[in-house]
Design a protein around this motif. Structure first.
Motif, PDB file in Angstrom:
ATOM      1  N   SER A   5      52.355  30.827  29.687  1.00 30.52           N
ATOM      2  CA  SER A   5      52.571  31.563  28.438  1.00 30.52           C
ATOM      3  C   SER A   5      51.809  32.874  28.454  1.00 30.52           C
ATOM      4  N   THR A   6      52.126  33.686  27.480  1.00 33.20           N
ATOM      5  CA  THR A   6      51.440  34.988  27.367  1.00 33.20           C
ATOM      6  C   THR A   6      49.962  34.813  27.158  1.00 33.20           C
ATOM      7  N   ALA A   7      49.546  33.828  26.390  1.00 35.21           N
ATOM      8  CA  ALA A   7      48.122  33.590  26.121  1.00 35.21           C
ATOM      9  C   ALA A   7      47.396  33.197  27.386  1.00 35.21           C
ATOM     10  N   GLU A   8      48.066  32.345  28.226  1.00 33.80           N
ATOM     11  CA  GLU A   8      47.421  31.904  29.463  1.00 33.80           C
ATOM     12  C   GLU A   8      47.247  33.077  30.417  1.00 33.80           C
ATOM     13  N   ARG A   9      48.284  33.974  30.493  1.00 31.53           N
ATOM     14  CA  ARG A   9      48.153  35.130  31.373  1.00 31.53           C
ATOM     15  C   ARG A   9      47.027  36.044  30.913  1.00 31.53           C
ATOM     16  N   GLY A  10      46.832  36.212  29.649  1.00 32.86           N
ATOM     17  CA  GLY A  10      45.752  37.049  29.122  1.00 32.86           C
ATOM     18  C   GLY A  10      44.387  36.512  29.494  1.00 32.86           C
ATOM     19  N   GLU A  11      44.244  35.159  29.391  1.00 30.10           N
ATOM     20  CA  GLU A  11      42.945  34.557  29.741  1.00 30.10           C
ATOM     21  C   GLU A  11      42.627  34.777  31.217  1.00 30.10           C
ATOM     22  N   ARG A  12      43.685  34.649  32.094  1.00 32.61           N
ATOM     23  CA  ARG A  12      43.454  34.848  33.537  1.00 32.61           C
ATOM     24  C   ARG A  12      43.039  36.294  33.835  1.00 32.61           C
ATOM     25  N   GLN A  13      43.676  37.259  33.144  1.00 35.48           N
ATOM     26  CA  GLN A  13      43.313  38.658  33.355  1.00 35.48           C
ATOM     27  C   GLN A  13      41.883  38.939  32.932  1.00 35.48           C
ATOM     28  N   GLN A  14      41.449  38.324  31.807  1.00 36.88           N
ATOM     29  CA  GLN A  14      40.063  38.529  31.368  1.00 36.88           C
ATOM     30  C   GLN A  14      39.076  37.977  32.382  1.00 36.88           C
ATOM     31  N   GLU A  15      39.438  36.810  32.978  1.00 35.95           N
ATOM     32  CA  GLU A  15      38.530  36.206  33.953  1.00 35.95           C
ATOM     33  C   GLU A  15      38.435  37.077  35.207  1.00 35.95           C
ATOM     34  N   SER A  16      39.595  37.636  35.661  1.00 34.24           N
ATOM     35  CA  SER A  16      39.580  38.423  36.893  1.00 34.24           C
ATOM     36  C   SER A  16      38.941  39.794  36.704  1.00 34.24           C
ATOM     37  N   SER A  17      38.911  40.335  35.495  1.00 36.00           N
ATOM     38  CA  SER A  17      38.334  41.665  35.255  1.00 36.00           C
ATOM     39  C   SER A  17      36.855  41.630  34.943  1.00 36.00           C
ATOM     40  N   GLY A  18      36.235  40.472  34.966  1.00 30.44           N
ATOM     41  CA  GLY A  18      34.803  40.369  34.666  1.00 30.44           C
ATOM     42  C   GLY A  18      33.946  40.877  35.812  1.00 30.44           C
ATOM     43  N   PRO A  19      32.573  40.957  35.652  1.00 30.78           N
ATOM     44  CA  PRO A  19      31.656  41.467  36.690  1.00 30.78           C
ATOM     45  C   PRO A  19      31.739  40.604  37.927  1.00 30.78           C
ATOM     46  N   PRO A  20      31.630  41.236  39.144  1.00 31.40           N
ATOM     47  CA  PRO A  20      31.713  40.458  40.380  1.00 31.40           C
ATOM     48  C   PRO A  20      30.531  39.532  40.519  1.00 31.40           C
ATOM     49  N   ARG A  21      30.804  38.452  41.128  1.00 31.50           N
ATOM     50  CA  ARG A  21      29.723  37.495  41.350  1.00 31.50           C
ATOM     51  C   ARG A  21      28.769  38.011  42.436  1.00 31.50           C
ATOM     52  N   ALA A  22      27.456  37.769  42.256  1.00 32.07           N
ATOM     53  CA  ALA A  22      26.452  38.196  43.232  1.00 32.07           C
ATOM     54  C   ALA A  22      26.636  37.436  44.526  1.00 32.07           C
ATOM     55  N   ARG A  23      26.576  38.221  45.669  1.00 33.55           N
ATOM     56  CA  ARG A  23      26.697  37.576  46.955  1.00 33.55           C
ATOM     57  C   ARG A  23      25.377  36.970  47.397  1.00 33.55           C
ATOM     58  N   ARG A  24      25.468  35.872  47.969  1.00 29.17           N
ATOM     59  CA  ARG A  24      24.271  35.230  48.499  1.00 29.17           C
ATOM     60  C   ARG A  24      24.193  35.465  50.009  1.00 29.17           C
ATOM     61  N   PHE A  25      22.935  35.665  50.464  1.00 29.56           N
ATOM     62  CA  PHE A  25      22.738  35.831  51.894  1.00 29.56           C
ATOM     63  C   PHE A  25      23.010  34.511  52.582  1.00 29.56           C
ATOM     64  N   GLY A  26      23.982  34.568  53.406  1.00 26.53           N
ATOM     65  CA  GLY A  26      24.302  33.364  54.156  1.00 26.53           C
ATOM     66  C   GLY A  26      23.473  33.299  55.415  1.00 26.53           C
ATOM     67  N   PRO A  27      23.582  32.230  56.136  1.00 29.20           N
ATOM     68  CA  PRO A  27      22.836  32.051  57.379  1.00 29.20           C
ATOM     69  C   PRO A  27      23.019  33.183  58.364  1.00 29.20           C
ATOM     70  N   PRO A  28      24.212  33.786  58.586  1.00 29.23           N
ATOM     71  CA  PRO A  28      24.355  34.883  59.556  1.00 29.23           C
ATOM     72  C   PRO A  28      23.532  36.111  59.183  1.00 29.23           C
ATOM     73  N   ARG A  29      23.509  36.479  57.902  1.00 30.32           N
ATOM     74  CA  ARG A  29      22.752  37.670  57.467  1.00 30.32           C
ATOM     75  C   ARG A  29      21.261  37.440  57.640  1.00 30.32           C
ATOM     76  N   LEU A  30      20.730  36.331  57.308  1.00 24.96           N
ATOM     77  CA  LEU A  30      19.316  36.006  57.455  1.00 24.96           C
ATOM     78  C   LEU A  30      18.912  36.013  58.922  1.00 24.96           C
TER      79      LEU A  30
END
Length: 264
Positions: A5-30
């Motif tokens: 539905s239109t409401a569901e598409r709006g919620e997905r767009q809000q979730e995708s336009s939010g601030p990017p998640r912080a990357r964690r240093f994985g084993p290769p970077r360390l």
């Protein structure tokens, strides 16, 4: 099947336009950071070993240049460079200080590292402009009035300084005001202003007081110079006098605006 539905598409767009998640240093970077730190430590340790612990960069040779009267062996002995020590640890300022203290004939000296095994000593010796007889020996005096060496034979072409300050009258008052070292500097000052042709013939510079400096030239000629002041003007006046009266024996330029000459 019905799409979102239109409401569901709006919620997905809000979730995708939010601030990017912080990357964690994985084993290769360390792992990469650890490798870089270890590499830096190894490089620093290797450089330290090369400079302080290796035989590849030790002081093994001491070269000397610029000597005229001194010998390279005398300079090396006075410098006392710690041969065999790491080149980086040689205290060049201490070497310079030892040379100046032990060899007063040295006027200027440069101490430089010459990688990977050498120390270079570049010296400039003082040049005598006057000599003072002391018994059977001669004391050399440079152009700053420094008495820097005692030699058994007078250097050729260097006038002798006769320092005989008068002990009475106005000359005695001058001596109280100007000590012996100052009188020596005034004699050097006068000798340094002589025209080249006259300087070659100068045999003796006599000093009785600050205002009473005279010169003896070859051919039984004398010059009354006065004080060491106005040396350039006195030199010009003396040159003119000698050209105007080539047979004269005595010249007086103590007052350069009223020079005089005579044959007797």
């Amino acid at each position: 099947m019905a799409g979102p539905s239109t409401a569901e598409r709006g919620e997905r767009q809000q979730e995708s336009s939010g601030p990017p998640r912080a990357r964690r240093f994985g084993p290769p970077r360390l792992r990469t950071i650890i490798i870089l730190i270890v590499a830096l430590v190894l490089v620093a340790g290797g450089a330290g070993w090369l400079l302080y612990g290796s035989n590849w960069t030790r002081a093994e040779r001491v070269s000397v240049s610029g000597t005229r009267v001194l010998t390279p062996a005398q300079v090396r002995e006075a410098a006392d460079v710690p041969v065999g020590d790491p080149l980086i640890s040689v205290d060049t300022e201490a070497v310079e200080a030892r040379l100046r203290r032990k060899l007063p004939r040295i006027d200027e000296v440069g101490v430089e590292r010459s990688w990977p095994h050498g120390i270079s000593l570049k010296v400039t010796e003082r040049t005598p402009v006057l000599i003072v007889q002391k018994g059977r020996k001669f004391v050399e005096v440079d152009d700053e009035g420094v008495r820097f060496a005692t030699v058994s034979r007078a250097p050729k072409g260097v006038p002798e300084l006769e320092l005989k300050p008068a002990r009475s009258g106005s000359a005695a008052a001058s001596l109280r005001r100007f000590d012996e070292d100052r009188l020596v500097r005034e004699a050097v000052r006068a000798a340094g202003r002589l025209p080249a042709a006259v300087a070659r013939d100068a045999r003796t510079v006599k000093v009785r007081s600050y205002d009473d400096i005279s010169l003896e030239l070859s051919g039984d000629r004398t010059v009354a110079w006065g004080s060491g002041e106005q040396g350039v003007r006195k030199a010009r006046a003396l040159t003119a006098l000698m050209k105007a009266a080539p047979d004269a024996r005595h010249f007086d330029v103590s007052v350069p605006t009223a020079p005089a000459s005579s044959r007797s």
